[in-house]
Design a protein around this motif. Sequence first.
Motif, PDB file in Angstrom:
ATOM      1  N   ASP A   6       0.840  -1.200   0.000  1.00  0.00           N
ATOM      2  CA  ASP A   6       0.000   0.000   0.000  1.00  0.00           C
ATOM      3  C   ASP A   6       0.879   1.255   0.000  1.00  0.00           C
ATOM      4  OD1 ASP A   6      -1.742   2.074   0.468  1.00  0.00           O
ATOM      5  OD2 ASP A   6      -2.354   1.387   2.466  1.00  0.00           O
ATOM      6  N   PRO A   7       0.895   2.015  -1.103  1.00  0.00           N
ATOM      7  CA  PRO A   7       1.798   3.171  -1.165  1.00  0.00           C
ATOM      8  C   PRO A   7       1.451   4.248  -0.147  1.00  0.00           C
ATOM      9  CG  PRO A   7       0.311   3.128  -3.076  1.00  0.00           C
ATOM     10  CD  PRO A   7       0.109   1.844  -2.328  1.00  0.00           C
ATOM     11  N   VAL A   8       0.171   4.397   0.177  1.00  0.00           N
ATOM     12  CA  VAL A   8      -0.221   5.429   1.149  1.00  0.00           C
ATOM     13  C   VAL A   8       0.409   5.121   2.505  1.00  0.00           C
ATOM     14  CG1 VAL A   8      -2.153   6.585   2.285  1.00  0.00           C
ATOM     15  CG2 VAL A   8      -2.364   5.832  -0.099  1.00  0.00           C
ATOM     16  N   ALA A   9       0.343   3.854   2.896  1.00  0.00           N
ATOM     17  CA  ALA A   9       0.948   3.461   4.179  1.00  0.00           C
ATOM     18  C   ALA A   9       2.467   3.559   4.105  1.00  0.00           C
ATOM     19  CB  ALA A   9       0.531   2.034   4.530  1.00  0.00           C
ATOM     20  N   LEU A  10       3.048   3.082   2.990  1.00  0.00           N
ATOM     21  CA  LEU A  10       4.509   3.060   2.867  1.00  0.00           C
ATOM     22  C   LEU A  10       5.124   4.453   2.865  1.00  0.00           C
ATOM     23  CD1 LEU A  10       5.018   0.246   0.195  1.00  0.00           C
ATOM     24  CD2 LEU A  10       5.827   0.219   2.573  1.00  0.00           C
ATOM     25  N   ASN A  11       4.420   5.438   2.301  1.00  0.00           N
ATOM     26  CA  ASN A  11       5.016   6.760   2.136  1.00  0.00           C
ATOM     27  C   ASN A  11       4.867   7.665   3.355  1.00  0.00           C
ATOM     28  OD1 ASN A  11       5.771   5.879  -0.357  1.00  0.00           O
ATOM     29  ND2 ASN A  11       4.154   6.955  -1.476  1.00  0.00           N
ATOM     30  N   ASN A  12       4.321   7.120   4.440  1.00  0.00           N
ATOM     31  CA  ASN A  12       4.240   7.882   5.689  1.00  0.00           C
ATOM     32  C   ASN A  12       5.455   7.601   6.570  1.00  0.00           C
ATOM     33  OD1 ASN A  12       1.840   9.573   6.704  1.00  0.00           O
ATOM     34  ND2 ASN A  12       0.840   8.000   5.450  1.00  0.00           N
ATOM     35  N   TRP A  13       5.712   8.557   7.472  1.00  0.00           N
ATOM     36  CA  TRP A  13       6.746   8.383   8.502  1.00  0.00           C
ATOM     37  C   TRP A  13       6.122   7.762   9.752  1.00  0.00           C
ATOM     38  CZ3 TRP A  13      11.903   9.410   8.051  1.00  0.00           C
ATOM     39  CH2 TRP A  13      12.328  10.262   7.017  1.00  0.00           C
ATOM     40  N   TYR A  14       6.863   6.839  10.373  1.00  0.00           N
ATOM     41  CA  TYR A  14       6.383   6.229  11.613  1.00  0.00           C
ATOM     42  C   TYR A  14       7.481   6.239  12.669  1.00  0.00           C
ATOM     43  CZ  TYR A  14       2.926   4.366   8.385  1.00  0.00           C
ATOM     44  OH  TYR A  14       1.960   4.260   7.425  1.00  0.00           O
ATOM     45  N   VAL A  15       7.073   6.420  13.915  1.00  0.00           N
ATOM     46  CA  VAL A  15       8.011   6.229  15.018  1.00  0.00           C
ATOM     47  C   VAL A  15       8.209   4.729  15.213  1.00  0.00           C
ATOM     48  CG1 VAL A  15       8.252   6.392  17.527  1.00  0.00           C
ATOM     49  CG2 VAL A  15       7.496   8.390  16.207  1.00  0.00           C
ATOM     50  N   VAL A  16       9.464   4.293  15.314  1.00  0.00           N
ATOM     51  CA  VAL A  16       9.734   2.871  15.541  1.00  0.00           C
ATOM     52  C   VAL A  16      10.470   2.622  16.855  1.00  0.00           C
ATOM     53  CG1 VAL A  16       9.654   2.120  13.128  1.00  0.00           C
ATOM     54  CG2 VAL A  16      11.785   3.038  14.066  1.00  0.00           C
ATOM     55  N   ALA A  17      10.914   3.687  17.520  1.00  0.00           N
ATOM     56  CA  ALA A  17      11.583   3.535  18.824  1.00  0.00           C
ATOM     57  C   ALA A  17      11.771   4.907  19.455  1.00  0.00           C
ATOM     58  CB  ALA A  17      12.952   2.863  18.667  1.00  0.00           C
ATOM     59  N   ALA A  18      11.888   4.919  20.776  1.00  0.00           N
ATOM     60  CA  ALA A  18      12.376   6.122  21.450  1.00  0.00           C
ATOM     61  C   ALA A  18      13.894   6.043  21.386  1.00  0.00           C
ATOM     62  CB  ALA A  18      11.899   6.151  22.894  1.00  0.00           C
ATOM     63  N   LEU A  19      14.545   7.147  21.072  1.00  0.00           N
ATOM     64  CA  LEU A  19      16.004   7.121  20.907  1.00  0.00           C
ATOM     65  C   LEU A  19      16.681   6.569  22.160  1.00  0.00           C
ATOM     66  CD1 LEU A  19      18.273   7.834  18.944  1.00  0.00           C
ATOM     67  CD2 LEU A  19      18.411  10.078  20.037  1.00  0.00           C
ATOM     68  N   SER A  20      16.144   6.935  23.330  1.00  0.00           N
ATOM     69  CA  SER A  20      16.760   6.514  24.593  1.00  0.00           C
ATOM     70  C   SER A  20      16.680   4.998  24.799  1.00  0.00           C
ATOM     71  CB  SER A  20      16.091   7.234  25.763  1.00  0.00           C
ATOM     72  OG  SER A  20      14.714   6.911  25.776  1.00  0.00           O
ATOM     73  N   ASN A  21      15.795   4.325  24.045  1.00  0.00           N
ATOM     74  CA  ASN A  21      15.679   2.869  24.178  1.00  0.00           C
ATOM     75  C   ASN A  21      16.698   2.108  23.330  1.00  0.00           C
ATOM     76  OD1 ASN A  21      12.170   3.119  24.651  1.00  0.00           O
ATOM     77  ND2 ASN A  21      13.674   2.450  26.147  1.00  0.00           N
ATOM     78  N   LEU A  22      17.419   2.836  22.483  1.00  0.00           N
ATOM     79  CA  LEU A  22      18.418   2.163  21.654  1.00  0.00           C
ATOM     80  C   LEU A  22      19.771   2.237  22.355  1.00  0.00           C
ATOM     81  CD1 LEU A  22      17.586   3.421  18.042  1.00  0.00           C
ATOM     82  CD2 LEU A  22      16.806   1.341  19.205  1.00  0.00           C
ATOM     83  N   ALA A  23      20.249   1.080  22.775  1.00  0.00           N
ATOM     84  CA  ALA A  23      21.555   1.050  23.448  1.00  0.00           C
ATOM     85  C   ALA A  23      22.650   1.065  22.388  1.00  0.00           C
ATOM     86  CB  ALA A  23      21.667  -0.201  24.309  1.00  0.00           C
ATOM     87  N   ALA A  24      23.719   1.833  22.646  1.00  0.00           N
ATOM     88  CA  ALA A  24      24.805   1.934  21.679  1.00  0.00           C
ATOM     89  C   ALA A  24      25.386   0.554  21.390  1.00  0.00           C
ATOM     90  CB  ALA A  24      25.895   2.864  22.223  1.00  0.00           C
ATOM     91  N   GLY A  25      25.547   0.250  20.111  1.00  0.00           N
ATOM     92  CA  GLY A  25      26.172  -1.013  19.726  1.00  0.00           C
ATOM     93  C   GLY A  25      25.224  -2.205  19.728  1.00  0.00           C
ATOM     94  N   GLN A  26      24.022  -2.026  20.245  1.00  0.00           N
ATOM     95  CA  GLN A  26      23.057  -3.131  20.285  1.00  0.00           C
ATOM     96  C   GLN A  26      22.107  -3.017  19.095  1.00  0.00           C
ATOM     97  OE1 GLN A  26      22.714  -5.528  23.049  1.00  0.00           O
ATOM     98  NE2 GLN A  26      24.797  -4.742  23.314  1.00  0.00           N
ATOM     99  N   THR A  27      21.653  -4.172  18.627  1.00  0.00           N
ATOM    100  CA  THR A  27      20.681  -4.169  17.539  1.00  0.00           C
ATOM    101  C   THR A  27      19.278  -4.334  18.118  1.00  0.00           C
ATOM    102  OG1 THR A  27      22.293  -5.120  16.060  1.00  0.00           O
ATOM    103  CG2 THR A  27      19.991  -5.298  15.389  1.00  0.00           C
ATOM    104  N   HIS A  28      18.392  -3.470  17.711  1.00  0.00           N
ATOM    105  CA  HIS A  28      16.997  -3.542  18.156  1.00  0.00           C
ATOM    106  C   HIS A  28      16.159  -3.998  16.977  1.00  0.00           C
ATOM    107  CE1 HIS A  28      13.258  -2.411  20.138  1.00  0.00           C
ATOM    108  NE2 HIS A  28      12.930  -1.678  19.098  1.00  0.00           N
ATOM    109  N   ARG A  29      15.475  -5.131  17.156  1.00  0.00           N
ATOM    110  CA  ARG A  29      14.672  -5.631  16.040  1.00  0.00           C
ATOM    111  C   ARG A  29      13.203  -5.369  16.284  1.00  0.00           C
ATOM    112  NH1 ARG A  29      16.875 -11.211  13.739  1.00  0.00           N
ATOM    113  NH2 ARG A  29      14.855 -11.039  12.749  1.00  0.00           N
ATOM    114  N   THR A  30      12.534  -4.947  15.243  1.00  0.00           N
ATOM    115  CA  THR A  30      11.113  -4.698  15.360  1.00  0.00           C
ATOM    116  C   THR A  30      10.496  -4.893  13.979  1.00  0.00           C
ATOM    117  OG1 THR A  30       9.449  -3.106  16.137  1.00  0.00           O
ATOM    118  CG2 THR A  30      11.396  -2.179  15.075  1.00  0.00           C
ATOM    119  N   ARG A  31       9.283  -4.407  13.806  1.00  0.00           N
ATOM    120  CA  ARG A  31       8.610  -4.624  12.539  1.00  0.00           C
ATOM    121  C   ARG A  31       7.755  -3.407  12.212  1.00  0.00           C
ATOM    122  NH1 ARG A  31       5.874  -9.738  10.451  1.00  0.00           N
ATOM    123  NH2 ARG A  31       6.100 -10.536  12.542  1.00  0.00           N
ATOM    124  N   LEU A  32       7.646  -3.092  10.952  1.00  0.00           N
ATOM    125  CA  LEU A  32       6.835  -1.958  10.521  1.00  0.00           C
ATOM    126  C   LEU A  32       6.130  -2.331   9.223  1.00  0.00           C
ATOM    127  CD1 LEU A  32       6.030   1.056  10.817  1.00  0.00           C
ATOM    128  CD2 LEU A  32       8.075   1.629   9.481  1.00  0.00           C
TER     129      LEU A  32
END
Lengths: 292, 300
Positions: A6-32
Motif C-alpha cells: 500500500d503506497p499510502v501506508a509506505l510513504n508515511n513516517w512512523y516512530v519505531v523507537a524512542a532514541l533513549s531505548n536504543l543502546a549503543a552497539g546493540q541491535t533492536h529488532r522490530t517490525r513496521l
Amino acid sequence: MAKTTDPVALNNWYVVAALSNLAAGQTHRTRLLGQDISLRTGADGSPNCAEIEAGQPVREVEHIAVRYDFVWVCLGRPTQDIIDIPEIGDSGRRYIQRGRIGVATSGPRIIENFFDLSHFSFVHTGTLGGLNVTEVPPYAVDVRENGELWATECRFFQPKASSASDEGAEIAYQYRVPRPFIALIYKTSPSRPTDNDIIGLFIQPRDETDCIVHSFGLMWNWKNSDAEMLHFFHEVFAQDRSVLIHQLPKKLPLMPRREIPTHSDALSIAYRRWLDKSGLQFGVDREFAKSA
Amino acid sequence: MSISAVNLWSWYPIVASRDLQTGAVMPAMLHGERVVVWRSREGRLGVWNDRCPHRSMSLSLGSTLGEMLVCPYHGWEFGSDGNCRRIPAHPATTPSRAARARVYPAIEASNYVWACLGEPASAQPECGLVAGSALSPIRSMHVCADAETVALILLAHPLTATAGQTPAAPACQLEGDMLAVTHAGESGSAICRAQLGLPPIIVCKLDIAGEPLSYAGLIQPTGENTAVVHLALLGEGAQAARLALNRALSRLRDRMPVLAQSVLLPELRDVLADLRQPAAISVMSKGLDHGENNRPSRAQ
C-alpha cells in the motif's frame, strides 16, 4: 505477513523507537508495515535501519530521522515531512516519553479510541469521566488547508483529568489528527487552567492488526514524579486496551452503515471519510455493509 | 443420513439454565458465530450476536441493568428486542432504529437454554430422545473435534465409571429415526442412541454391575472443529453417579485425539453412509468387529 504494498501506508513516517531505548552497539529488532527491520546506533549516536529477511539485513532503509527524541522511519518515498509539533522544545511544559505498548488491533481503531469523548464515562470511570455526566456536547470538526483533521470546542467533565488533578473540572479538548496513524490531544491543564497539556500518540503498525503505541506527554506538571505520571497513563491506557482488543473486525470499517454512529461520533465519521479519501488500504476494512 | 445436522432451522443447546443466573452475561459460540447469552432481572432470556451495532464491541463484556443489556464501551442500553433505548452521550435523543443488536430465537427447555441462528422449524427443541424425562445437568465441556465426530465418539465409547469398563463388540442397529449402538459384555451393557438428521443428542442407557443409569450428551457445534458436550443425567441420580460421569467425560476429552482415530468411527460413518441410500432404510443389524470383511452391509 510480508511488507505491505500500500503506497499510502509506505510513504508515511512512523516512530519505531524512542532514541533513549536504543543502546549503543546493540541491535533492536522490530517490525513496521509487515516488514521486519533492525535498528542500530552508529558511533556518532545516530541510528541506522535495515530491512531484514530470513534474519539477515537485506536493504538499508534510506529514510530515517530523529525528531522529538524518537526514531522515525519511512519505508517508501516520503510525500510529507515528519509532523511539526512546535510546542515541543519551546514551552515551559515538561516533556515525557511514555514508553511503548503493544495492542493487537489496527492503528486506525487505536486512533479512533484516542479521540473518542463518549467512552470516558464507561471505560475511564472516575478519572477521565464519571457516570453522572455522560453527555457529549456538540463540537466542531474541520479539515485544515494543510490536510490535517481537527476537532475543536470539545468539552467534557472529568473527575481526574491528569495525575496533577486535585478535583473534577470541565476540561476543554482539541484533537489534531495530522496523519492516519498519529493523533494529538490538547486539553486544559489542571495545574494551569489557562493553558493546554498535550498528549501525542505515534502508532507503529507492525502489521495490519497489530501495533506498538509510542506516546509522549507535554504537561504543565512539575509536582508529580515520572513514575506517578506513567502510572496514571498506564492505568488509562490499560483500560483502552481492554476494549480495543475486543472490537471486531480489527480493521477499521470505512463504509457507512457497517457501524452505526451518533452525534458524538462526528470526528470518527470525519476520520473514516478522511482515510477513505486518502486511499489508505493498510489497517482499514473497505467492505460494504451486507444487505440485511 | 447424518447424525449431526448443522442447520439454521434447528435449536442447539447453549448453556445449562442453572449456569445462567439472573443478571448474568456470558459469551458463547454457535456454528462459528459469536453470541452473547444473558438473563435480565425479571428472568428474560437473550441470545444475540455478540456485537454492538455502534462500534462492534463485544456485548458479552457488558452488563445487565434491569431489563437492559449495556455495552461496556459507550454505555448504550439495549432492550430485550435488541433495540437501543438510550445513548448516554445524548440522553435527550431517541436512538435511531438502525441502532439495533441482532437477536436470535432463544428458548428454555429441559433445563437448558437453546438458540437458533435462523428461523426455527419447530416451537421447541426436537429432542424426542429425552422427551418425558427431566435432564439434570452435570457439566458442559469444550472438546476439540467437530460435532459429528464427537457424536460418533459418544456412540462408540459410552461413559462408564472406570476406564476399560466399556463392554466390547458393539453392534449397530437402526430403530426408526434413531441409530442405536449396543455394547454388551460380561460386565454389563450400554445402549447408546442418536437421533438421525437432527442436532446431535446422544442418550445412553448403562447397565453395568447391576446399576442402571441413563445420561444424555447434548452437542453444541461451536466451530468447524470444536464443540461443547453438555452432559446431563436423565432423571435423578445419586451424587456418586454424577461424579463418575463427570470424570468419565474428562477422560473422554483427554483421549479425544486417540478416539477420533478409533477404528469404530469409520465403521459408524459407513453405516451412516449406507443409510443415505433410500433402499437401506430398513431393518439393519450388523456387528462392528475390526475384521476386514465386517463392513456393515446393506440389509437385503
